[in-house]
Every structure is written in C-alpha cells, then in structure tokens.
Design an enzyme around this catalytic site. Structure first.
Site, mmCIF file in Angstrom:
data_model
loop_
_atom_site.group_PDB
_atom_site.id
_atom_site.type_symbol
_atom_site.label_atom_id
_atom_site.label_comp_id
_atom_site.label_asym_id
_atom_site.label_seq_id
_atom_site.Cartn_x
_atom_site.Cartn_y
_atom_site.Cartn_z
ATOM 1 N N ARG A 228 0.953 -1.143 -0.019
ATOM 2 C CA ARG A 228 0.192 -0.057 -0.053
ATOM 3 C C ARG A 228 0.556 1.276 -0.082
ATOM 4 O O ARG A 228 2.030 1.199 0.553
ATOM 5 C CB ARG A 228 -0.804 0.025 1.090
ATOM 6 C CG ARG A 228 -2.018 -1.005 1.244
ATOM 7 C CD ARG A 228 -3.004 -0.586 0.159
ATOM 8 N NE ARG A 228 -4.271 -1.574 -0.074
ATOM 9 C CZ ARG A 228 -4.300 -2.343 -0.788
ATOM 10 N NH1 ARG A 228 -3.503 -2.726 -1.713
ATOM 11 N NH2 ARG A 228 -5.340 -3.218 -0.745
ATOM 12 N N HIS A 276 -0.973 0.077 -9.739
ATOM 13 C CA HIS A 276 -1.737 -0.705 -8.668
ATOM 14 C C HIS A 276 -2.191 -2.099 -9.543
ATOM 15 O O HIS A 276 -3.451 -2.553 -9.475
ATOM 16 C CB HIS A 276 -3.021 -0.088 -8.050
ATOM 17 C CG HIS A 276 -3.138 -0.819 -6.657
ATOM 18 N ND1 HIS A 276 -3.835 -0.246 -5.579
ATOM 19 C CD2 HIS A 276 -3.332 -2.006 -6.439
ATOM 20 C CE1 HIS A 276 -3.943 -1.038 -4.640
ATOM 21 N NE2 HIS A 276 -3.772 -2.164 -5.249
HETATM 22 P P1 NDP Z 1 -1.708 -11.545 5.222
HETATM 23 O O1 NDP Z 1 -2.511 -11.033 6.150
HETATM 24 O O2 NDP Z 1 -1.707 -12.876 4.765
HETATM 25 O O3 NDP Z 1 -0.288 -11.454 5.729
HETATM 26 C C1 NDP Z 1 0.277 -10.340 6.436
HETATM 27 C C2 NDP Z 1 1.724 -10.616 6.577
HETATM 28 O O4 NDP Z 1 2.406 -9.336 7.092
HETATM 29 C C3 NDP Z 1 1.976 -11.554 7.742
HETATM 30 O O5 NDP Z 1 3.140 -12.456 7.787
HETATM 31 C C4 NDP Z 1 2.070 -10.720 9.057
HETATM 32 O O6 NDP Z 1 2.726 -11.430 10.105
HETATM 33 C C5 NDP Z 1 2.877 -9.664 8.450
HETATM 34 N N1 NDP Z 1 2.815 -8.452 9.449
HETATM 35 C C6 NDP Z 1 1.446 -7.705 9.724
HETATM 36 N N2 NDP Z 1 2.021 -6.774 10.593
HETATM 37 C C7 NDP Z 1 3.217 -6.806 10.752
HETATM 38 C C8 NDP Z 1 4.036 -6.028 11.660
HETATM 39 N N3 NDP Z 1 3.835 -5.221 12.281
HETATM 40 N N4 NDP Z 1 5.366 -6.390 11.657
HETATM 41 C C9 NDP Z 1 5.781 -7.349 10.780
HETATM 42 N N5 NDP Z 1 4.955 -8.161 10.111
HETATM 43 C C10 NDP Z 1 3.993 -7.729 9.987
HETATM 44 O O7 NDP Z 1 -1.367 -10.427 3.885
HETATM 45 P P2 NDP Z 1 -1.422 -10.764 2.195
HETATM 46 O O8 NDP Z 1 0.003 -11.599 2.072
HETATM 47 O O9 NDP Z 1 -2.694 -11.504 1.700
HETATM 48 O O10 NDP Z 1 -1.543 -9.485 1.612
HETATM 49 C C11 NDP Z 1 -0.631 -8.418 2.059
HETATM 50 C C12 NDP Z 1 -1.001 -7.003 1.426
HETATM 51 O O11 NDP Z 1 -0.763 -7.106 0.211
HETATM 52 C C13 NDP Z 1 -2.534 -6.945 1.663
HETATM 53 O O12 NDP Z 1 -2.784 -6.211 2.941
HETATM 54 C C14 NDP Z 1 -2.602 -5.809 0.477
HETATM 55 O O13 NDP Z 1 -2.630 -4.466 1.019
HETATM 56 C C15 NDP Z 1 -1.433 -5.917 -0.544
HETATM 57 N N6 NDP Z 1 -2.302 -6.336 -1.659
HETATM 58 C C16 NDP Z 1 -1.364 -5.492 -2.878
HETATM 59 C C17 NDP Z 1 -2.022 -5.879 -4.131
HETATM 60 C C18 NDP Z 1 -1.654 -5.132 -5.452
HETATM 61 O O14 NDP Z 1 -2.020 -5.498 -6.360
HETATM 62 N N7 NDP Z 1 -0.772 -4.124 -5.147
HETATM 63 C C19 NDP Z 1 -2.823 -7.057 -4.402
HETATM 64 C C20 NDP Z 1 -3.059 -7.922 -3.159
HETATM 65 C C21 NDP Z 1 -2.709 -7.349 -1.983
HETATM 66 P P3 NDP Z 1 2.204 -12.526 10.830
HETATM 67 O O15 NDP Z 1 2.439 -13.760 9.770
HETATM 68 O O16 NDP Z 1 2.954 -12.689 12.120
HETATM 69 O O17 NDP Z 1 0.816 -12.377 10.927
HETATM 70 C C1 OXD Z 2 -6.113 -6.187 -3.101
HETATM 71 C C2 OXD Z 2 -5.283 -4.942 -4.154
HETATM 72 O O1 OXD Z 2 -5.936 -5.618 -1.752
HETATM 73 O O2 OXD Z 2 -5.743 -5.308 -5.150
HETATM 74 O O3 OXD Z 2 -6.389 -7.135 -3.426
HETATM 75 O O4 OXD Z 2 -4.771 -4.131 -3.704
#
Ligand code: NDP
Ligand code: OXD
Length: 313
Positions: A228, A276
């Site tokens: 993001r 994006h």
């Molecule tokens: P998940 O919720 O599956 O995983 C999040 C990861 O981040 C976990 O490993 C979590 O740790 C870690 N995390 C969260 N907070 C912290 C912190 N404070 N310190 C360290 N690690 C942290 O998310 P996804 O993999 O599904 O997606 C990640 C992001 O990708 C989404 O939230 C979205 O914003 C973005 N996205 C972007 C897209 C694009 O097209 N650009 C498309 C889809 C998503 P833990 O394992 O310990 O919980």
């Molecule tokens: C998502 C994105 O969060 O597209 O899936 O950014």
C-alpha cells in the site's frame, strides 16, 4: 436477502456481472444509493467505501472485501467490531503477486533499467554480472502473498530473508530464512540487496519504508512496494534515490492513486511505476467468496478467513 454493493463512485460492472452469474436470482444485488429495503441487507461487498456507509443497514451480518487488503474498510474508525470482514485471496492473485515480485527483483538484478537506457542510446556495453546467490532479497510480510513470492524468489536462486510479526514454523518457511519483530527487522535489513514490501497497512506498518529503514540497507539496494502507498514515505525515497542510498524502486501503490500527472515518480530514471496492477482479483473469485460467506451465514458455519480486527489484517 439483499447483497449491497458499495464502491467509491460506483461498483465495477465486471464484479456485478460475476456476482449475478454465480448467485443467479437467489439474492437481490443493489448499490447503496438505490437500496429500497435496508433491513433486507445482510452482506455488503465493499471496496474503498465512503466513511459511515454501513450506517442505516441494521441487519448487516458480514462485509466482503473484493481485495486481499482491508485497510480501505478499517480506516473507518467507527466501523462496528460486531461486523466481521472477509477478504478475497485466491490462487490467481497469489500467482500474479509472485510473478510481479520476481519480475521486479530480477529486473533490478539483471540491470534492466541500465540496459534499457543503453538501448535508447544505441550503446553496446556489457555490465558486470552478479550471482543471485550473492544478492539476498528481503521480504516484509510472510502472509498468503509474501510466502508465495518468497518461494518464487528462492526458486530463482536468491537467498530470501522474510519478516513477519510473529515467529513462523520452519516447515512453512521452507527455503526462506525467518525473522520477526523489531530485532528481526534490524538483523534482516543490512543483508538485503532488494527489499519487497507485502505487509498489510496497519498503524504498526504505516510509513515503515522511510529514511531510517533506507539507511539500514546496503547502499544501492532496490525497494519494491506492492502493498500500500501508506507504507512508503515518498519524500524520503526520492532523497535516498537522489544520493544513491537506494538504487532503484519498483512501485505499484501510492499515497494518492491514480498517481498525479506531475508526480516526480513518473519521470524518475530509477523508478518503475505500475498502476496498482501487481495482482488483480479475478471477478469470479470475488463471487465465489461472497457465495461462501452467504452459505456460512445461512448454515451457521464459520466464515472463511475472517479478518482479525484486533491485529488489523
Ligand atoms: P496476510 O494478512 O496474509 O499477511 C500479512 C503478513 O504481514 C503476515 O506475515 C504478518 O505477520 C505480517 N505483518 C503484519 N503486521 C506486521 C508487523 N507489524 N510487523 C511485521 N510483520 C507484520 O496478507 P497478504 O499476504 O494476503 O497481503 C498483504 C498485502 O498485500 C495486503 O494487505 C494488501 O494491502 C496488499 N495487496 C496488494 C495488491 C496489489 O495489487 N498491489 C494485491 C493484493 C494485496 P504474521 O504472519 O506474524 O501475522
Ligand atoms: C488487494 C489489491 O488488496 O488489489 O487485493 O490491492
């Protein structure tokens, strides 16, 4: 039962078509402004909704995010805790994100920007090659997307150092070296030739890609932000690119989207901008997720992958 569709301006047609094709006539689909029976609204599919959109829907039982991210819902501080949120992640989204990350890290590793510049100048000049094994990649976030991207990087020969909030089971990590918490981040950063952000946007991760973090990376490392825009302090990145602390940036997400026409990222020689587009949720996956949520509500089964409101993701 009515399914309420909420978007910033209007709900995308391709999503509405997929919902109609999957759900048939079993549910009414109505956009928020045209809702004629608010009491019948049980589930909302909401993407970047305006604040307070949920007020006036007394029987709402669940919200589906058509994306993997849910910050667009949780940034509304008044959204009641009683409303569960289900996000949409499917195999195609995971594969696309893995490819995006692999493409960006490989492009940096193979000096794509320098060769493209040389091509424009019709210049035939070899640049020194580096072994992937000597260029560790850091991955911030080891969730559904981060773990899959990490596996692709590892398969391409990069040592992968992954960071999460909580410690991970080695069986889950495979070839990825796991780090967690602030100490883990401090140990990981100086080792990374490229650093990929796949974190959710929460109060703890907002602005993490900042001057202090760039200073802890080896000089000239690449930043890849596919999470993001709120993770990145854009002015700090521009400064770090200017003095060479950061060597290149691959940016898919921005503080303001669409990226304003006058923004310096558009023309910066070391910045690659994508709109994006790193990973797009297929409309059929959104419809399947909504169908699963409706079925769970009807049978009283647990909702699929509900967001943990206390963690914010
Ligand atoms: P998940 O919720 O599956 O995983 C999040 C990861 O981040 C976990 O490993 C979590 O740790 C870690 N995390 C969260 N907070 C912290 C912190 N404070 N310190 C360290 N690690 C942290 O998310 P996804 O993999 O599904 O997606 C990640 C992001 O990708 C989404 O939230 C979205 O914003 C973005 N996205 C972007 C897209 C694009 O097209 N650009 C498309 C889809 C998503 P833990 O394992 O310990 O919980
Ligand atoms: C998502 C994105 O969060 O597209 O899936 O950014």
């Amino acid at each position: 039962m009515t399914l309420v569709l909420v978007g910033t301006d209007s709900f995308p047609d391709r999503w509405r078509r997929a919902l109609r094709a999957t759900l048939g006539d079993r549910y009414r689909l109505q956009e928020l402004p045209e809702l004629d029976d608010p009491e019948a609204a049980r589930v909302a599919v909401a993407w970047n909704p305006p604040p307070g959109w949920w007020r006036g829907l007394p029987n709402l039982a669940a919200i589906v995010s058509p994306g993997a991210g849910v910050h667009h819902l949780l940034r509304d501080p008044d959204l009641p805790d009683r409303l569960p949120i289900v996000r949409t992640v499917d195999a195609s989204l995971v594969e696309q994100m893995g490819h995006y990350v692999l493409w960006a890290v490989l492009d940096f590793h193979r000096q794509g920007d320098r060769y493209r510049q040389q091509q424009r100048q019709r210049q035939w000049q070899l640049l020194p090659a580096r072994r992937a094994a000597d260029c560790p990649a850091g991955l911030l976030g080891l969730g559904r997307l981060g773990l899959a991207a990490g596996r692709q990087l590892a398969a391409a020969g990069f040592p992968v150092l992954g960071w999460s909030r909580s410690p991970k089971d080695p069986a889950q990590l495979g070839a990825i070296a796991g780090f967690h918490g602030p100490e883990g981040l401090a140990a990981l950063l100086p080792q990374c030739q490229s650093l990929v952000c796949l974190l959710p946007l929460t109060p703890a991760t907002a602005g993490l890609l900042n001057r202090d973090l760039f200073d802890r990376l080896p000089r000239g490392a690449a930043i890849v932000n596919a999470a993001r825009g709120g993770h990145l302090v854009e002015a700090d990145l521009l400064d770090a690119l200017t003095d060479g602390r950061v060597g290149a940036a691959y940016l898919d997400v921005f503080a303001t989207e669409p990226l304003p026409p006058g923004h310096p990222f558009w023309t910066h020689p070391a910045v690659t901008v994508t709109p994006h587009a790193a990973a797009l949720t297929p409309p059929e996956a959104i419809a399947a997720r909504v169908e699963a949520v409706l079925a769970a509500l009807e049978t009283g089964a647990p909702l699929p992958e509900p967001v943990d409101r206390s963690r914010g993701y």
